[in-house]
Write a protein that holds these residues in place. Structure first.
Motif, PDB file in Angstrom:
ATOM      1  N   ALA A   1     -46.236 -39.746  37.264  1.00 59.76           N
ATOM      2  CA  ALA A   1     -45.364 -39.363  38.369  1.00 59.76           C
ATOM      3  C   ALA A   1     -44.162 -40.295  38.506  1.00 59.76           C
ATOM      4  N   SER A   2     -44.283 -41.524  38.061  1.00 57.65           N
ATOM      5  CA  SER A   2     -43.192 -42.479  38.248  1.00 57.65           C
ATOM      6  C   SER A   2     -42.224 -42.532  37.070  1.00 57.65           C
ATOM      7  N   ARG A   3     -42.464 -41.720  36.039  1.00 57.03           N
ATOM      8  CA  ARG A   3     -41.546 -41.692  34.908  1.00 57.03           C
ATOM      9  C   ARG A   3     -40.178 -41.215  35.357  1.00 57.03           C
TER      10      ARG A   3
ATOM     11  N   PHE B   1     -56.350 -42.238  38.476  1.00 58.88           N
ATOM     12  CA  PHE B   1     -55.302 -42.438  39.477  1.00 58.88           C
ATOM     13  C   PHE B   1     -54.105 -43.167  38.873  1.00 58.88           C
ATOM     14  N   LEU B   2     -54.368 -44.228  38.111  1.00 61.38           N
ATOM     15  CA  LEU B   2     -53.271 -44.975  37.495  1.00 61.38           C
ATOM     16  C   LEU B   2     -52.514 -44.126  36.472  1.00 61.38           C
ATOM     17  N   PHE B   3     -53.243 -43.304  35.719  1.00 58.86           N
ATOM     18  CA  PHE B   3     -52.593 -42.411  34.769  1.00 58.86           C
ATOM     19  C   PHE B   3     -51.679 -41.425  35.498  1.00 58.86           C
ATOM     20  N   ALA B   4     -52.165 -40.821  36.584  1.00 60.08           N
ATOM     21  CA  ALA B   4     -51.355 -39.878  37.357  1.00 60.08           C
ATOM     22  C   ALA B   4     -50.149 -40.579  37.980  1.00 60.08           C
ATOM     23  N   GLU B   5     -50.349 -41.775  38.471  1.00 58.29           N
ATOM     24  CA  GLU B   5     -49.250 -42.540  39.073  1.00 58.29           C
ATOM     25  C   GLU B   5     -48.186 -42.879  38.034  1.00 58.29           C
TER      26      GLU B   5
END
Length: 69
Positions: free
Chosen positions: A57-59, A50-54
């Motif tokens: 996505a926030s880049r 989840f943290l990796f995906a977040e």
């Protein structure tokens, strides 16, 4: 105030995590500890994904180089 909230949340999360891990391994001898701890890795892996995906996505997009318009 924000620092106090962050610190409290971290402490509560640590205490809950240790309690859950202890509940999973309760009553298991040293030889069965590795097998009993396997269910605990599922939420750890899920949180990591989840943290990796977040983070992905926030880049922010890279701004164009000067003069390349």
């Amino acid at each position: 105030m924000a620092g106090a909230i962050t610190s409290t949340a971290r402490q509560v999360g640590s205490a809950v995590g240790i309690a859950i891990a202890g509940g999973l391994a309760a009553g298991v001898g040293p030889t069965g500890l590795a097998h009993a701890s396997r269910p605990g890795w599922l939420p750890v892996t899920a949180c990591g994904l989840f943290l990796f995906a977040e983070a992905r996505a926030s880049r922010t997009a890279t701004p164009p180089a000067p003069g390349s318009a």
